[in-house]
Motif scaffolding. Sequence first.
Motif, PDB file in Angstrom:
ATOM      1  N   ASP A  24      22.005  29.388  25.174  1.00 43.57           N
ATOM      2  CA  ASP A  24      22.986  28.642  26.121  1.00 43.57           C
ATOM      3  C   ASP A  24      22.768  29.136  28.017  1.00 43.57           C
ATOM      4  N   GLN A  25      22.390  29.876  28.030  1.00 47.31           N
ATOM      5  CA  GLN A  25      22.038  30.169  29.418  1.00 47.31           C
ATOM      6  C   GLN A  25      20.899  29.802  29.946  1.00 47.31           C
ATOM      7  N   GLN A  26      20.092  29.418  29.346  1.00 48.47           N
ATOM      8  CA  GLN A  26      18.462  28.950  29.913  1.00 48.47           C
ATOM      9  C   GLN A  26      18.956  28.136  30.798  1.00 48.47           C
ATOM     10  N   ASP A  27      19.655  27.264  31.141  1.00 44.28           N
ATOM     11  CA  ASP A  27      20.084  26.085  32.123  1.00 44.28           C
ATOM     12  C   ASP A  27      20.199  27.479  33.586  1.00 44.28           C
ATOM     13  N   LYS A  28      20.667  28.472  33.501  1.00 42.06           N
ATOM     14  CA  LYS A  28      21.442  29.297  34.149  1.00 42.06           C
ATOM     15  C   LYS A  28      19.750  29.805  35.300  1.00 42.06           C
ATOM     16  N   VAL A  29      19.225  29.842  33.920  1.00 39.99           N
ATOM     17  CA  VAL A  29      18.098  30.782  33.872  1.00 39.99           C
ATOM     18  C   VAL A  29      17.022  30.150  34.734  1.00 39.99           C
ATOM     19  N   LEU A  30      16.533  28.698  34.432  1.00 39.71           N
ATOM     20  CA  LEU A  30      16.034  28.002  34.875  1.00 39.71           C
ATOM     21  C   LEU A  30      16.139  27.290  36.534  1.00 39.71           C
ATOM     22  N   ASP A  31      17.772  27.175  36.472  1.00 38.10           N
ATOM     23  CA  ASP A  31      18.172  26.678  37.849  1.00 38.10           C
ATOM     24  C   ASP A  31      17.335  28.129  38.617  1.00 38.10           C
ATOM     25  N   ARG A  32      17.618  29.320  39.046  1.00 35.89           N
ATOM     26  CA  ARG A  32      17.413  29.951  39.497  1.00 35.89           C
ATOM     27  C   ARG A  32      15.784  30.153  39.773  1.00 35.89           C
ATOM     28  N   ALA A  33      15.299  30.258  38.531  1.00 36.22           N
ATOM     29  CA  ALA A  33      13.567  30.013  38.463  1.00 36.22           C
ATOM     30  C   ALA A  33      13.196  28.735  39.865  1.00 36.22           C
ATOM     31  N   ILE A  34      14.251  27.546  39.604  1.00 31.64           N
ATOM     32  CA  ILE A  34      13.373  26.346  40.345  1.00 31.64           C
ATOM     33  C   ILE A  34      13.626  26.691  41.876  1.00 31.64           C
ATOM     34  N   VAL A  81      12.856  20.204  34.781  1.00 31.17           N
ATOM     35  CA  VAL A  81      11.416  20.288  34.790  1.00 31.17           C
ATOM     36  C   VAL A  81      11.205  19.378  35.798  1.00 31.17           C
ATOM     37  N   LYS A  82      11.450  17.911  35.405  1.00 32.73           N
ATOM     38  CA  LYS A  82      11.498  16.585  36.606  1.00 32.73           C
ATOM     39  C   LYS A  82      11.254  16.873  38.145  1.00 32.73           C
ATOM     40  N   ALA A  83      12.785  17.360  38.165  1.00 24.97           N
ATOM     41  CA  ALA A  83      13.161  17.712  39.564  1.00 24.97           C
ATOM     42  C   ALA A  83      12.329  18.277  40.532  1.00 24.97           C
ATOM     43  N   ALA A  84      12.081  19.304  39.869  1.00 27.49           N
ATOM     44  CA  ALA A  84      11.091  20.861  39.871  1.00 27.49           C
ATOM     45  C   ALA A  84       9.488  20.411  40.404  1.00 27.49           C
ATOM     46  N   GLU A  85       8.739  19.845  39.553  1.00 26.95           N
ATOM     47  CA  GLU A  85       7.476  18.761  40.286  1.00 26.95           C
ATOM     48  C   GLU A  85       7.854  17.884  40.590  1.00 26.95           C
ATOM     49  N   ALA A  86       9.179  17.053  41.512  1.00 30.28           N
ATOM     50  CA  ALA A  86       9.596  16.087  42.593  1.00 30.28           C
ATOM     51  C   ALA A  86       9.440  16.811  43.640  1.00 30.28           C
ATOM     52  N   SER A  87       9.860  18.663  43.905  1.00 26.94           N
ATOM     53  CA  SER A  87      10.191  19.436  44.161  1.00 26.94           C
ATOM     54  C   SER A  87       8.323  19.482  45.487  1.00 26.94           C
ATOM     55  N   PRO A  88       8.415  18.928  46.716  1.00 28.33           N
ATOM     56  CA  PRO A  88       7.490  19.756  47.085  1.00 28.33           C
ATOM     57  C   PRO A  88       7.172  21.124  47.722  1.00 28.33           C
ATOM     58  N   GLU A  89       8.268  21.829  47.745  1.00 28.64           N
ATOM     59  CA  GLU A  89       7.732  23.289  47.960  1.00 28.64           C
ATOM     60  C   GLU A  89       7.148  24.072  46.863  1.00 28.64           C
ATOM     61  N   ILE A  90       7.591  23.106  45.653  1.00 26.61           N
ATOM     62  CA  ILE A  90       6.950  23.933  44.683  1.00 26.61           C
ATOM     63  C   ILE A  90       5.257  23.525  44.369  1.00 26.61           C
ATOM     64  N   LYS A  91       3.596  24.480  44.229  1.00 28.99           N
ATOM     65  CA  LYS A  91       3.019  23.991  44.553  1.00 28.99           C
ATOM     66  C   LYS A  91       2.291  23.906  43.580  1.00 28.99           C
ATOM     67  N   LYS A  92       3.129  23.893  42.263  1.00 25.53           N
ATOM     68  CA  LYS A  92       3.084  23.343  40.840  1.00 25.53           C
ATOM     69  C   LYS A  92       4.087  24.034  39.447  1.00 25.53           C
TER      70      LYS A  92
END
Length: 153
Positions: A24-34, A81-92
């Motif tokens: 259940d905590q996975q979303d919170k962890v991924l949000d922080r990583a993004i 993941v789609k939101a992270a891919e759309a972020s110009p600040e994230i290289k890959k």
Amino acid sequence: MAETTTTYQDLGYDKIFVSLDGSDQQDKVLDRAIVMAANDNAELYIGHVIDSTALEAAGTFPVDIVPTLEKTFRESIAEKVKAAEASPEIKKVEVIVRAGRIRETIKDEMLDVIKPDLVICGARGLSSIKYAILGSISTFLTRNTDCDTLIIK
């Protein structure tokens, strides 16, 4: 002697690996990583291991279940993941899913290949009995990586 100027970007991370466990905590962890990947203009690697230990304990390893579990995991993080891919600040952005024993698979097939400079994971909160038997992935990552480790509670 030449002066060197250190910028905020120079102090950041270039490769961030986030280990997700399907909890259940996975979303919170991924949000922080993004957010951290965007702040540091870093590459973001999202790793998940389908634990074969429980499947092996049943006596057989039903390989036909792995694609279903992988699909379910990928769907659970698809929007982020789609939101992270759309972020110009994230290289890959790369999602890596493997089946195997969690510790060995994360270390051998993910961390040793990617060579991140930051690992992010969640504090899963196993019961004391499960912790005594299984140990903790976050503890394993902290002790067995050559880079910084951030544990999200």
